[in-house]
Each structure stands twice: as C-alpha cells, then as structure tokens.
Scaffold this active site. Sequence first.
Site, mmCIF file in Angstrom:
data_model
loop_
_atom_site.group_PDB
_atom_site.id
_atom_site.type_symbol
_atom_site.label_atom_id
_atom_site.label_comp_id
_atom_site.label_asym_id
_atom_site.label_seq_id
_atom_site.Cartn_x
_atom_site.Cartn_y
_atom_site.Cartn_z
ATOM 1 C CB SER A 140 -0.869 0.004 1.272
ATOM 2 O OG SER A 140 -1.512 1.250 1.463
ATOM 3 C CE1 TYR A 153 -4.583 -1.849 4.981
ATOM 4 C CE2 TYR A 153 -3.334 0.116 4.400
ATOM 5 C CZ TYR A 153 -4.084 -0.978 4.019
ATOM 6 O OH TYR A 153 -4.332 -1.212 2.679
#
Length: 275
Positions: A140, A153
Amino acid sequence: MNKTAAITGAGSGIGAALAKRLAADGCHLALSDVNEAGLAATAADIRDRAPSCRVTTTHVDVANRGAVHAWADATADELGGVNLIFNNAGVALGSTVESADYADLEWIININLWGVIHGTKAFLPHLRASGSGHVINISSVFGLIGVPSQGAYNATKFAVRGWTEALRQELELEGAPVSATSVHPGGIKTNIAKSARFTGMQELTGMDEDTGKARFEKMFITTPDKAAATILKAVKRNARRVLIGPDAHAIDWMARVAPTGYQALVRRSTKYFFS
C-alpha cells in the site's frame, strides 16, 4: 498467455479486476476468497466472457496456513502448475496505537501479513516448478509512509514491502526462475473501508465510525480495473515496485524528498481531513 494465476481476495475489488483481465489474456485461474458470493460472481463473469479459461474457486481464509498450503497444492494438481500468485487479500483497521484492541491487531496482522507470508511460501515451490514464476504482493502507499490512525495497517504493509523486496533479491542472487513485485496502491474504489474495523477513533478525530468510513471513501480515486491494468503491465516488465494512482506517486515523492519531514505535513493534513 497459457499460464495459470492464483489470486487471493478475488471476490471483489482489485482481485476480481485482475482475474477478469488475466482471463481476457488467456490465463487459467485459481480464485480464492472468504466472500463466497463475490467469488462465485467473479467466476461466473469470467466463464461468460472467456469460456476457454479454466477457473477454480476455493473458500480460503489466508490467515489459515494449512488452508493456503492445501489450496496451493490443489491448484497445481488441478490446473497443471502455477505461474503467478497474487497475494491480494487484505483488511483495514482504523485505530490509534494506544486504543487498538489486541484482538483487532491479531486480526489485521493474520490477514494482511501472515496471509502474504502463507501465500508466498505455499506457492513458491510450484512457481519454481513452472520454470517461469512471479510473486505479486499487495502492499500500500501506507507501506511507504506512516499515518495517524493507521499504525496497525502501516505495520502490516511496511512488512509486506520488506518481505517482498528481500524475497526479490534472494531470488536474483540464486538465479531462480521466479521474480517478485511489491505493489503500492493509493486510494482504490473497493469495499475495504466498508469492511474495515474502526476503534478508538473518536478521541483522535471526533468522528463516529460511519462518518470516518465515508470520509476515507472520498479518498478512493482509482478504479480496480485501472489498478489491475497497472499491476499486470508492471509484472510483464518485471518491475520491482509498482505505484498505483496519482496519489501513490505523490506520496512516494514526498517520502523520498522528506523521509522524516513528511510527518509534519501528514499531521497537518490529518487535522484538516478530520476537521
């Protein structure tokens, strides 16, 4: 193409878009997800559009090591080998570090990180055996910078990046017939925000869960199909890292220009974003 690709999280979003584009290129597919309805819909669409494409579907929780290894072995047996593994399945957690519940931390780490580890190790022997293999791991833009409320995350996506970059170098040192690519999407129009867990965000943002999810969804600017096209183009040229979307390129540039200084900008942007 006449190759076989395995894709986790193929029931929606980037995973489904990858499956459809690969099928159009003549690739056979092994699709997995915990979302059986979405998985069936993806497979049905592919069978309608590309009837010559062989497609298998399997309910797989990528956090379950045994299930992933069993799926990898079954895929190789049923489809005659595997050339590509897309470790795409992932979830999101909005929470401060202090307020994060251990159960939620284990949940996101088991899927986002252990899922990638399981997929990589389960499929690597089959990729080697194919004589032309590739591991594609979805990290990401939050694997490039740290962001308030995204500590868990961030931890998983930074880890996926490091895991993939180390793997790529090991394969090159060995001269193996397998390569690896780390993918860093920006905001993609998927269901990840809707299915995310939000805990302890009120004190940081002043927002309830529904408002927070809606605000995050406004940042999703790239379609899954565009993301899939970018990923497959990068795999064909054997890229080490792939940035998806103009926001990903901007964040990567910011991280390169100001490796630590970016934090002040992100902090100010976060205050504005949640105000």
